[in-house]
Design a protein around this motif. Sequence first.
Motif, PDB file in Angstrom:
ATOM      1  N   UNK A  34     -13.159   9.567   0.179  1.00 39.01           N
ATOM      2  CA  UNK A  34     -13.260  10.390  -1.030  1.00 39.01           C
ATOM      3  C   UNK A  34     -11.936  10.425  -1.787  1.00 39.01           C
ATOM      4  N   UNK A  35     -10.845  10.554  -1.069  1.00 36.53           N
ATOM      5  CA  UNK A  35      -9.526  10.578  -1.719  1.00 36.53           C
ATOM      6  C   UNK A  35      -9.210   9.238  -2.376  1.00 36.53           C
ATOM      7  N   UNK A  36      -9.523   8.149  -1.675  1.00 39.88           N
ATOM      8  CA  UNK A  36      -9.244   6.813  -2.226  1.00 39.88           C
ATOM      9  C   UNK A  36     -10.123   6.521  -3.442  1.00 39.88           C
ATOM     10  N   UNK A  37     -11.361   6.973  -3.403  1.00 37.15           N
ATOM     11  CA  UNK A  37     -12.254   6.759  -4.551  1.00 37.15           C
ATOM     12  C   UNK A  37     -11.781   7.568  -5.757  1.00 37.15           C
ATOM     13  N   UNK A  38     -11.245   8.769  -5.525  1.00 35.96           N
ATOM     14  CA  UNK A  38     -10.697   9.572  -6.623  1.00 35.96           C
ATOM     15  C   UNK A  38      -9.444   8.906  -7.199  1.00 35.96           C
ATOM     16  N   UNK A  39      -8.599   8.361  -6.334  1.00 33.69           N
ATOM     17  CA  UNK A  39      -7.346   7.719  -6.734  1.00 33.69           C
ATOM     18  C   UNK A  39      -7.632   6.419  -7.483  1.00 33.69           C
ATOM     19  N   UNK A 140      -6.815  14.979  -8.084  1.00 29.38           N
ATOM     20  CA  UNK A 140      -7.202  13.809  -8.863  1.00 29.38           C
ATOM     21  C   UNK A 140      -8.724  13.695  -8.799  1.00 29.38           C
ATOM     22  N   UNK A 141      -9.360  13.817  -9.944  1.00 28.98           N
ATOM     23  CA  UNK A 141     -10.823  13.696 -10.035  1.00 28.98           C
ATOM     24  C   UNK A 141     -11.546  14.520  -8.964  1.00 28.98           C
ATOM     25  N   UNK A 142     -11.064  15.732  -8.735  1.00 25.83           N
ATOM     26  CA  UNK A 142     -11.719  16.640  -7.804  1.00 25.83           C
ATOM     27  C   UNK A 142     -11.287  16.538  -6.355  1.00 25.83           C
ATOM     28  N   UNK A 143     -10.471  15.558  -6.021  1.00 23.50           N
ATOM     29  CA  UNK A 143      -9.969  15.424  -4.647  1.00 23.50           C
ATOM     30  C   UNK A 143      -8.482  15.786  -4.619  1.00 23.50           C
ATOM     31  N   UNK A 144      -8.049  16.380  -3.527  1.00 21.50           N
ATOM     32  CA  UNK A 144      -6.634  16.725  -3.371  1.00 21.50           C
ATOM     33  C   UNK A 144      -5.967  15.660  -2.508  1.00 21.50           C
ATOM     34  N   UNK A 145      -4.905  15.065  -3.044  1.00 20.54           N
ATOM     35  CA  UNK A 145      -4.152  14.026  -2.328  1.00 20.54           C
ATOM     36  C   UNK A 145      -2.736  14.515  -2.062  1.00 20.54           C
ATOM     37  N   UNK A 146      -2.262  14.256  -0.871  1.00 20.49           N
ATOM     38  CA  UNK A 146      -0.875  14.561  -0.523  1.00 20.49           C
ATOM     39  C   UNK A 146      -0.014  13.368  -0.887  1.00 20.49           C
ATOM     40  N   UNK A 147       1.106  13.638  -1.564  1.00 24.67           N
ATOM     41  CA  UNK A 147       2.127  12.620  -1.768  1.00 24.67           C
ATOM     42  C   UNK A 147       3.482  13.301  -1.754  1.00 24.67           C
ATOM     43  N   UNK A 148       4.518  12.533  -2.032  1.00 25.48           N
ATOM     44  CA  UNK A 148       5.885  13.045  -1.942  1.00 25.48           C
ATOM     45  C   UNK A 148       6.656  12.672  -3.184  1.00 25.48           C
ATOM     46  N   UNK A 149       7.331  13.647  -3.771  1.00 26.95           N
ATOM     47  CA  UNK A 149       8.305  13.331  -4.803  1.00 26.95           C
ATOM     48  C   UNK A 149       9.540  12.858  -4.045  1.00 26.95           C
ATOM     49  N   UNK A 150       9.920  11.608  -4.289  1.00 27.86           N
ATOM     50  CA  UNK A 150      11.077  11.035  -3.603  1.00 27.86           C
ATOM     51  C   UNK A 150      12.070  10.559  -4.652  1.00 27.86           C
ATOM     52  N   UNK A 151      13.344  10.563  -4.291  1.00 25.93           N
ATOM     53  CA  UNK A 151      14.375  10.118  -5.229  1.00 25.93           C
ATOM     54  C   UNK A 151      15.467   9.358  -4.502  1.00 25.93           C
ATOM     55  N   UNK A 152      16.148   8.541  -5.284  1.00 26.56           N
ATOM     56  CA  UNK A 152      17.317   7.794  -4.811  1.00 26.56           C
ATOM     57  C   UNK A 152      18.368   7.926  -5.899  1.00 26.56           C
ATOM     58  N   UNK A 153      19.490   8.461  -5.544  1.00 27.93           N
ATOM     59  CA  UNK A 153      20.587   8.618  -6.516  1.00 27.93           C
ATOM     60  C   UNK A 153      21.555   7.444  -6.341  1.00 27.93           C
TER      61      UNK A 153
END
Length: 155
Positions: A34-39, A140-153
């Motif tokens: 479901x998450x992949x189909x929403x993504x 996203x389109x009704x599904x909740x997906x976990x991700x991470x805000x990542x940075x490189x300085x």
Amino acid sequence: MYHIRSYQPGEEPLLRELFYNTVHNVNQRDYSVEQREAWAPQRYDANVWAARLAQSEPFVALNNEEIVGFADVQTDGYIDFFFCHQAYQGKGVGKALMKHLLKTGKRYGVKRFYADVSITAKPFFQHYGFEVVRQQQKEVRGAVLTNFLMEKRTL
């Protein structure tokens, strides 16, 4: 080993197919069907996809003439797209694209690279010096997906 060049208009269907297959095959260990189909839904608006690519101006990685990955970096350091063909995982495509993005960003004067990174891609980004700023829950389109805000300085 891989040739990196700018995306060319007309390649939108190829990049969409690569994106779809990567999300549905590579990310299956971390995200439900479901998450992949929403993504990455099977049905999509080709005009919206083409406009998004035209705006982000991604780079493509080629193995001979086959597109095996694509990624972008914006002038503010944001990385929106970063996808490698499922058959080329762990074969240096991501490495080639990341090196190209970091080099391009340096030319833009980027001091901070950042991205919303999937659970699957988190170790790869960490390998290249990105750190987690925060874990996020994105709807996203009704599904909740976990991700991470990542940075490189950079210096």
